[in-house]
Design an enzyme around this catalytic site. Structure first.
Site, PDB file in Angstrom:
ATOM      1  N   SER A 151       0.832  -1.222   0.124  1.00 12.61           N
ATOM      2  CA  SER A 151      -0.057  -0.073  -0.161  1.00 12.61           C
ATOM      3  C   SER A 151       0.997   1.230   0.065  1.00 12.61           C
ATOM      4  O   SER A 151       1.869   1.325  -0.895  1.00 12.61           O
ATOM      5  CB  SER A 151      -1.067  -0.065   1.079  1.00 12.61           C
ATOM      6  OG  SER A 151      -1.760   0.856   1.125  1.00 12.61           O
ATOM      7  N   ASP A 316      -8.744  -6.473  -4.255  1.00  9.23           N
ATOM      8  CA  ASP A 316      -8.228  -5.259  -3.659  1.00  9.23           C
ATOM      9  C   ASP A 316      -9.057  -4.059  -4.705  1.00  9.23           C
ATOM     10  O   ASP A 316      -8.540  -3.963  -5.880  1.00  9.23           O
ATOM     11  CB  ASP A 316      -6.964  -5.097  -3.556  1.00  9.23           C
ATOM     12  CG  ASP A 316      -6.361  -3.795  -3.046  1.00  9.23           C
ATOM     13  OD1 ASP A 316      -7.265  -2.982  -2.981  1.00  9.23           O
ATOM     14  OD2 ASP A 316      -5.115  -3.624  -3.048  1.00  9.23           O
ATOM     15  N   HIS A 349      -7.830  -5.202   0.166  1.00  5.80           N
ATOM     16  CA  HIS A 349      -6.563  -4.475   0.042  1.00  5.80           C
ATOM     17  C   HIS A 349      -5.808  -5.080   1.292  1.00  5.80           C
ATOM     18  O   HIS A 349      -4.518  -5.157   1.116  1.00  5.80           O
ATOM     19  CB  HIS A 349      -6.830  -3.073   0.221  1.00  5.80           C
ATOM     20  CG  HIS A 349      -5.629  -2.014   0.350  1.00  5.80           C
ATOM     21  ND1 HIS A 349      -4.679  -2.180  -0.763  1.00  5.80           N
ATOM     22  CD2 HIS A 349      -4.987  -1.115   1.330  1.00  5.80           C
ATOM     23  CE1 HIS A 349      -3.924  -1.147  -0.582  1.00  5.80           C
ATOM     24  NE2 HIS A 349      -3.995  -0.524   0.746  1.00  5.80           N
TER      25      HIS A 349
END
Lengths: 372, 197
Positions: A151, A316, A349
């Protein structure tokens, strides 16, 4: 079960000012970090693990003061794990502006002696990488064997290859994106508005009032948390189940998902700093290496000398596989070395944090190819 | 397929790649061909592969493997990025035949395509005897084959003609990997083509 056992944080103090991308200057700063494994004589086996929005330097192991405090990416670090501490020297660092020991909004402003609060500058991914470089100097590491993160951490791993091309041999860019979409920024702004409009926020100077904007921070986290999960996973984990079995036709906690989100929000608001949250989301929003290249990502990435592993996760929807493929195709365009794996995972995610065997096998296979 | 056959196929492809050229191998598996093209021919190689286990093996082989589905085309790959785009023993497993051939020549200057010849005499014998063929180059039973398209050299060449693809070179091998010079659509088990626009 931890792989690296008991760990302790260290602190490095930097007295040279740090010029920030947003125009400000940090006159001096501290970075708190942890290391696992042993730096080899050639100093060629170091991996920097960059953290995401709510992460910190405590990547792996237990802390002595609280054995329950397991590092946030412990499942991938340790002897025989993909980030093999028998082979690599792993560094985790808390980013500037954070709230886990490195200089941040709750730290004293040397100009006033009071907490920085709202006056702490907005820091960017580029600023973090510059600060990490000071830490690398401090540790005597000329070049990382790899920079790595998921991320927002993946963006730092990537930015390292752009800011310091000669100092990164490999970068593992996981569940990342070359820039946030309008929708991503929109979610971030709702989260920020929740904090900024909390009466306890006091324009960011809440420390002096002896309060914390818990309601805003809680809402911000609840919203964020929704974007980290997948629809399927929520359906499977919570569905439409009610806590009491029947609707009460009121506004108390009824559905299990409500209960879960409120718990997550409360837990997070209890430990996290609202000013840090604002700055982390801004760092996300501003990240856009192609901005200076008329939006041409390939040109923006051309100066990287590292080899890359890019990983995305099927469910995600925050930073979808499509966004990772943009990075990959820019690198292919440039003739840069890149491998890309798209992992089937139900966890949205947050998949990058999960102990998914195929995902870890890919990371392990990639890292095993790195010559020390 | 046997190692000997695999090498015969790869030998030809390797001989067509010049040092420094960029190669895209579609359905690259564990990257064996690319590894060879990189190590022996000094090529710059990328592969596309769908299966998790193959992607993992290719990563372990140090290959620039990009996980993706050929049925979705080569979106994201820029026009004319590669000197050669290779589709080795894979065309028969692709549903969108024309699209993938068109995509190969969009992203590359040359398409290198190899496929099993359904009209190989042993295959014809099998069908004459009432059974679907199982051979070195068609090693699957009808119920577990990944192959979707069954075609011959003549069929393929007529599609090339329809699509205005230029056949720059054709090599045909028997099931021992030997070159076939005469009656290729009858004596050839595997065909390898170089195509251009």
């Amino acid at each position: 079960m931890s792989g690296v056992g008991l760990v302790a944080a260290q602190r490095a103090q930097f007295s040279q000012p740090l010029q920030l991308k947003g125009g400000g200057v940090l006159p001096a700063f501290d970075l708190v970090y942890e290391t696992y494994g042993t730096l080899n004589a050639a100093k060629s086996n170091a991996i920097l693990v960059c953290h995401a929005l709510s992460g910190h330097h405590h990547v792996a192991g237990h802390t002595a003061d609280n054995l329950a405090n397991l590092g946030w990416w412990d499942n991938i670090v340790g002897p025989g794990r993909p980030l093999d501490t028998d082979r690599f020297f792993i560094v985790g660092v808390n980013n500037l502006g954070g709230c886990h020991g490195s200089t941040g909004p709750a730290s004293p402003n040397p100009a006033t002696g009071k907490p920085w609060g709202a006056d702490f500058p907005v820091v960017t991914v580029e600023d973090w990488v510059d600060s990490h470089a000071r830490l690398a100097d401090h540790l005597g590491i000329d070049a990382w064997a790899a920079t790595m993160g998921g991320s927002l951490g993946g963006m730092q791993a990537l930015q390292w290859t752009l800011s310091y091309p000669e100092r990164v041999r490999h970068a593992l860019v996981i569940a990342a994106t070359p820039k946030l979409s309008a929708e991503n920024i929109a979610f971030n702004d709702v989260a920020r508005q929740a904090i900024l409009t909390d009466p306890d926020f006091h324009g960011g100077h809440f420390y002096e009032h002896g309060v914390r904007p818990l309601r805003g921070l809680r809402l911000a986290r609840m919203l964020g948390h929704i974007t980290y999960l997948s629809d399927d996973q929520m359906a499977e984990k919570f569905g439409r189940r009610l806590r009491t079995g029947a609707g009460s036709y009121g506004f108390d906690v009824e559905f299990e998902i409500e209960s879960y989100l409120r718990y997550q929000g409360d837990k997070f608001a209890g430990i996290f700093d609202a000013n840090t949250y604002l700055r982390m989301t801004k760092a996300l929003d501003y990240f856009d290496p192609a901005l200076d290249y008329d939006g041409d990502l390939a040109r923006a990435l051309a100066r990287a000398r590292a080899k890359f592993l890019v990983v995305a996760f099927s469910t995600d929807w925050r930073f979808s596989p499509e966004r990772s493929r943009e990075i990959v195709h820019a690198m292919v365009h440039n003739g840069q070395d890149v491998a890309y794996a798209e992992i089937n995972s139900a966890h949205g995610h947050d998949s990058f944090l999960m102990d998914e065997p195929h995902y870890h096998a890919v990371v392990d296979a990639y890292l095993k190819r790195i010559k020390l | 397929m046997t190692q000997a056959m695999e090498r015969a196929d790869f030998d030809l492809i390797a001989s067509w790649v010049q040092p420094g050229e960029r190669v895209l191998d579609l359905g690259c598996g564990d990257g064996s061909l690319l590894k060879r093209l990189i190590e022996e021919r000094g090529a710059k190689g990328y592969g596309v592969e769908l299966e998790d286990a193959e992607v993992l093996a290719a990563v372990a082989n140090g290959i620039n493997v990009i996980q993706g589905n050929l049925e979705q085309g080569l979106a994201g790959f820029d026009d004319q990025t590669f000197n050669h785009v290779v589709l080795s023993r894979t065309l028969q497993t692709v549903r969108h035949t024309e699209r993938i051939l068109g995509e190969m020549l969009r992203v590359g200057r040359e398409a290198v395509v190899s496929f099993p010849n359904f009209a190989y005499w042993k295959n014809r014998m099998a069908v004459m005897a009432g059974r679907m063929p199982v051979s070195e180059d068609l090693p699957y039973e009808w119920f577990d084959t990944p192959n979707l398209r069954f075609f011959t050299l003549l069929d393929f060449e007529s599609l090339c003609s329809k699509m205005d693809l230029v056949i720059r070179e054709r090599q045909v091998l028997d099931d021992a990997g030997r070159q076939v010079m005469e009656e290729p659509n009858f004596l050839g088990s595997l065909a390898v083509y170089r195509l251009g626009r």
